[in-house]
Motif scaffolding. Structure first.
Motif, PDB file in Angstrom:
ATOM      1  N   GLU A 137       7.678  -4.840   0.626  1.00  0.00           N
ATOM      2  CA  GLU A 137       7.131  -5.900   1.456  1.00  0.00           C
ATOM      3  C   GLU A 137       8.136  -6.286   2.532  1.00  0.00           C
ATOM      4  O   GLU A 137       9.354  -6.192   2.336  1.00  0.00           O
ATOM      5  CB  GLU A 137       6.776  -7.129   0.611  1.00  0.00           C
ATOM      6  N   ALA A 138       7.620  -6.712   3.651  1.00  0.00           N
ATOM      7  CA  ALA A 138       8.456  -7.185   4.749  1.00  0.00           C
ATOM      8  C   ALA A 138       7.770  -8.394   5.373  1.00  0.00           C
ATOM      9  O   ALA A 138       6.536  -8.496   5.385  1.00  0.00           O
ATOM     10  CB  ALA A 138       8.656  -6.086   5.795  1.00  0.00           C
ATOM     11  N   GLY A 139       8.570  -9.300   5.859  1.00  0.00           N
ATOM     12  CA  GLY A 139       7.983 -10.496   6.458  1.00  0.00           C
ATOM     13  C   GLY A 139       8.948 -11.152   7.425  1.00  0.00           C
ATOM     14  O   GLY A 139      10.162 -10.881   7.418  1.00  0.00           O
ATOM     15  N   ILE A 140       8.407 -12.000   8.248  1.00  0.00           N
ATOM     16  CA  ILE A 140       9.211 -12.768   9.187  1.00  0.00           C
ATOM     17  C   ILE A 140       8.671 -14.190   9.214  1.00  0.00           C
ATOM     18  O   ILE A 140       7.452 -14.399   9.140  1.00  0.00           O
ATOM     19  CB  ILE A 140       9.202 -12.136  10.603  1.00  0.00           C
ATOM     20  N   LYS A 182       2.896  -2.985   0.698  1.00  0.00           N
ATOM     21  CA  LYS A 182       2.174  -1.825   0.179  1.00  0.00           C
ATOM     22  C   LYS A 182       2.835  -1.385  -1.107  1.00  0.00           C
ATOM     23  O   LYS A 182       4.065  -1.411  -1.236  1.00  0.00           O
ATOM     24  CB  LYS A 182       2.193  -0.680   1.198  1.00  0.00           C
ATOM     25  N   GLY A 183       2.026  -0.997  -2.117  1.00  0.00           N
ATOM     26  CA  GLY A 183       2.606  -0.563  -3.376  1.00  0.00           C
ATOM     27  C   GLY A 183       1.558  -0.137  -4.376  1.00  0.00           C
ATOM     28  O   GLY A 183       0.356  -0.159  -4.104  1.00  0.00           O
ATOM     29  N   THR A 184       2.026   0.257  -5.557  1.00  0.00           N
ATOM     30  CA  THR A 184       1.145   0.702  -6.639  1.00  0.00           C
ATOM     31  C   THR A 184       1.142  -0.338  -7.741  1.00  0.00           C
ATOM     32  O   THR A 184       2.201  -0.811  -8.151  1.00  0.00           O
ATOM     33  CB  THR A 184       1.602   2.048  -7.200  1.00  0.00           C
ATOM     34  N   PRO A 185      -0.026  -0.728  -8.257  1.00  0.00           N
ATOM     35  CA  PRO A 185      -0.097  -1.749  -9.306  1.00  0.00           C
ATOM     36  C   PRO A 185       0.084  -1.154 -10.694  1.00  0.00           C
ATOM     37  O   PRO A 185       0.032   0.073 -10.873  1.00  0.00           O
ATOM     38  CB  PRO A 185      -1.519  -2.297  -9.144  1.00  0.00           C
ATOM     39  N   LEU A 186       0.305  -2.036 -11.673  1.00  0.00           N
ATOM     40  CA  LEU A 186       0.282  -1.614 -13.066  1.00  0.00           C
ATOM     41  C   LEU A 186      -1.126  -1.161 -13.442  1.00  0.00           C
ATOM     42  O   LEU A 186      -2.102  -1.863 -13.154  1.00  0.00           O
ATOM     43  CB  LEU A 186       0.702  -2.759 -13.983  1.00  0.00           C
ATOM     44  N   ILE A 187      -1.233  -0.018 -14.075  1.00  0.00           N
ATOM     45  CA  ILE A 187      -2.512   0.480 -14.582  1.00  0.00           C
ATOM     46  C   ILE A 187      -2.315   0.771 -16.068  1.00  0.00           C
ATOM     47  O   ILE A 187      -1.628   1.722 -16.436  1.00  0.00           O
ATOM     48  CB  ILE A 187      -2.980   1.733 -13.826  1.00  0.00           C
ATOM     49  N   LEU A 188      -2.904  -0.053 -16.915  1.00  0.00           N
ATOM     50  CA  LEU A 188      -2.614   0.021 -18.344  1.00  0.00           C
ATOM     51  C   LEU A 188      -3.457   1.050 -19.092  1.00  0.00           C
ATOM     52  O   LEU A 188      -3.079   1.503 -20.160  1.00  0.00           O
ATOM     53  CB  LEU A 188      -2.831  -1.364 -18.976  1.00  0.00           C
ATOM     54  N   PHE A 189      -4.609   1.420 -18.537  1.00  0.00           N
ATOM     55  CA  PHE A 189      -5.541   2.260 -19.283  1.00  0.00           C
ATOM     56  C   PHE A 189      -6.170   3.229 -18.297  1.00  0.00           C
ATOM     57  O   PHE A 189      -6.941   2.828 -17.432  1.00  0.00           O
ATOM     58  CB  PHE A 189      -6.601   1.364 -19.922  1.00  0.00           C
ATOM     59  N   ASP A 223      -6.982  -7.226   3.070  1.00  0.00           N
ATOM     60  CA  ASP A 223      -6.587  -6.433   1.916  1.00  0.00           C
ATOM     61  C   ASP A 223      -7.352  -5.121   1.964  1.00  0.00           C
ATOM     62  O   ASP A 223      -8.586  -5.115   1.981  1.00  0.00           O
ATOM     63  CB  ASP A 223      -6.900  -7.200   0.623  1.00  0.00           C
ATOM     64  N   PHE A 224      -6.627  -3.995   1.975  1.00  0.00           N
ATOM     65  CA  PHE A 224      -7.246  -2.692   2.167  1.00  0.00           C
ATOM     66  C   PHE A 224      -8.302  -2.377   1.120  1.00  0.00           C
ATOM     67  O   PHE A 224      -9.407  -1.932   1.427  1.00  0.00           O
ATOM     68  CB  PHE A 224      -6.163  -1.617   2.166  1.00  0.00           C
ATOM     69  N   LEU A 225      -7.991  -2.608  -0.155  1.00  0.00           N
ATOM     70  CA  LEU A 225      -8.926  -2.282  -1.226  1.00  0.00           C
ATOM     71  C   LEU A 225      -9.860  -3.436  -1.563  1.00  0.00           C
ATOM     72  O   LEU A 225     -10.595  -3.390  -2.529  1.00  0.00           O
ATOM     73  CB  LEU A 225      -8.166  -1.845  -2.481  1.00  0.00           C
ATOM     74  N   LYS A 226      -9.793  -4.497  -0.760  1.00  0.00           N
ATOM     75  CA  LYS A 226     -10.692  -5.639  -0.912  1.00  0.00           C
ATOM     76  C   LYS A 226     -10.675  -6.198  -2.327  1.00  0.00           C
ATOM     77  O   LYS A 226     -11.696  -6.491  -2.930  1.00  0.00           O
ATOM     78  CB  LYS A 226     -12.116  -5.276  -0.487  1.00  0.00           C
ATOM     79  N   THR A 227      -9.471  -6.306  -2.894  1.00  0.00           N
ATOM     80  CA  THR A 227      -9.350  -7.044  -4.140  1.00  0.00           C
ATOM     81  C   THR A 227      -9.456  -8.533  -3.876  1.00  0.00           C
ATOM     82  O   THR A 227      -9.382  -9.339  -4.775  1.00  0.00           O
ATOM     83  CB  THR A 227      -8.005  -6.747  -4.818  1.00  0.00           C
TER      84      THR A 227
END
Length: 390
Positions: free
Chosen positions: A17-20, A44-51, A95-99
């Motif tokens: 992440e980056a911010g100003i 941008k990043g990858t989330p935890l995926i438990l299953f 949000d790209f994936l519209k979460t």
């Protein structure tokens, strides 16, 4: 051998992440000042995926990212024994994936303090908050199909942003060796996220959704009281004792919708579920801290007691009869010993969960992927040496 569970694999998440941010303040007089700021962030990043499937790979074009920008304006006003804060925030996030739903948000804030004397004051405030659901919720909402029971589909479905309204009133008193703080609060969250089981039919195929959901019927209301008292006792210059007691009492209710199925004709029906308690949340919590200082030594003992928590394993219309359960109350004790060996170094020994209590986490039974009891760490010890270079 097609799927693997969170308990049997290493799960990880990463993000960049980056911010100003630019802040400014102008003091017009001793009675009035104005603050303003703007903020822009990208991540941008990858989330935890438990299953997930063993061969599941998150493609670059599917990797969640977001960008948002916001601005705020806040005024501080003081007159005689009164002081007030009036502020507003404007936020826009994509949000790209519209979460989360992409829209602009308006968050007001107002607070007032009446200072009766140097040692006593009364306060009240109202504020709103806006929480963007993490991609974790979407990527851990799993779909299972009756015609392919060994396949698990992770679907980052769209979530509504949570909107919270909070009202608080409080009183604070401070003396030479003691402090008292009492706070009453009321919080209401709309579009609150809940974990539930839902059935759907897709092309005459039965689909089970185990995951997170929210809609316009999802609400959570919390009412509570917080109390803290601090007492210092100086026996002499070398021997000092400090005790702090914190009490927390909460009650409320929740509502959400679930999708139930008629197995005779495979039709589904949405139903609103209302529960007259806060799921997984204890009504009572007590914390008591003892701190003893003697010359170069200090001893800190933390006590924590958490009351039992009502919960349900599965949400349904008859949950009170078939799914309601309670996680037991528990008591924890932690201690830490510090010895200042010199001006620049400190030796520390700490022991957490001294009594080796077996207890569950705050949300013990909600993840079907994890152990139902969700055990927390037993007794563990640490030794630390700290050295300051100044």
């Amino acid at each position: 051998e097609t799927t693997t569970f969170g308990g049997n694999q290493v799960v990880e998440a990463s993000s960049n992440e980056a911010g100003i941010e630019v802040l400014s303040q102008y003091i017009f007089s001793k009675h009035f000042s104005l603050s303003a700021g703007v903020n822009a962030r990208y991540g941008k990043g990858t989330p935890l995926i438990l299953f997930k499937q063993i061969d599941f790979e998150l493609q670059d074009e599917e990797t969640p990212y977001f960008y948002d920008y916001s601005g705020f304006l806040e005024s501080q006003i003081s007159y005689k024994k009164f002081s007030a804060i009036l502020g507003v925030q404007l936020l826009n996030r994509e949000d790209f994936l519209k979460t989360s739903s992409s829209n602009s948000v308006f968050n007001p804030r107002f607070g007032i303090v009446f200072t009766q004397s140097a040692s006593k004051n009364f306060r009240a405030n109202f504020s709103t908050a806006y929480r963007i659901p993490s991609p974790f919720y979407g990527f851990n909402s799993n779909f299972m199909f009756s015609n392919a029971p060994l396949e698990i589909l992770n679907s980052p479905t769209t979530f509504r942003p949570e909107k919270t309204y909070n009202v608080e009133i409080g009183y604070r008193w401070s003396g030479k060796n003691a402090k008292l703080d009492v706070n009453l609060f009321h919080t209401k969250t709309k579009n609150s996220i809940n974990y539930s089981e839902n059935f759907y039919t897709v092309n005459n195929d039965l689909v089970l959704n185990l995951g997170w959901n929210n809609d316009e019927f999802s609400e959570k209301t919390i009412n509570g009281l917080q109390f803290s008292y601090l007492l210092k006792t100086d026996v002499n210059q070398n021997f000092k004792l400090q005790n702090k007691l914190c009490l927390n009492y909460m009650f409320g209710n929740e509502s959400f919708t679930v999708s139930e199925i008629n197995f005779e004709n495979l039709s589904t029906n949405l139903k609103k579920i209302e529960i007259p308690f806060l799921n997984y949340q204890p009504e009572f919590m007590v914390k008591f801290q003892n701190e003893l200082n003697f010359k170069n030594w200090s001893l800190l003992i933390n006590h924590q007691w958490m009351g039992k928590r009502a919960t349900y394993i599965s949400a349904s219309e008859t949950y009170l009869d078939t799914n309601l359960t309670h996680l037991p109350s528990f008591y924890l004790a932690d201690l830490r010993v510090n010895y200042q060996t010199s001006k620049n170094s400190i030796f520390s020994f700490s022991m957490n969960n001294v009594l080796n209590t077996k207890y569950a986490g705050i949300r013990a039974s909600q993840m079907n992927d994890a152990l139902v009891y969700n055990p927390q760490p037993l007794r563990n010890c640490f030794v630390r040496v700290t050295y300051f270079l100044d």
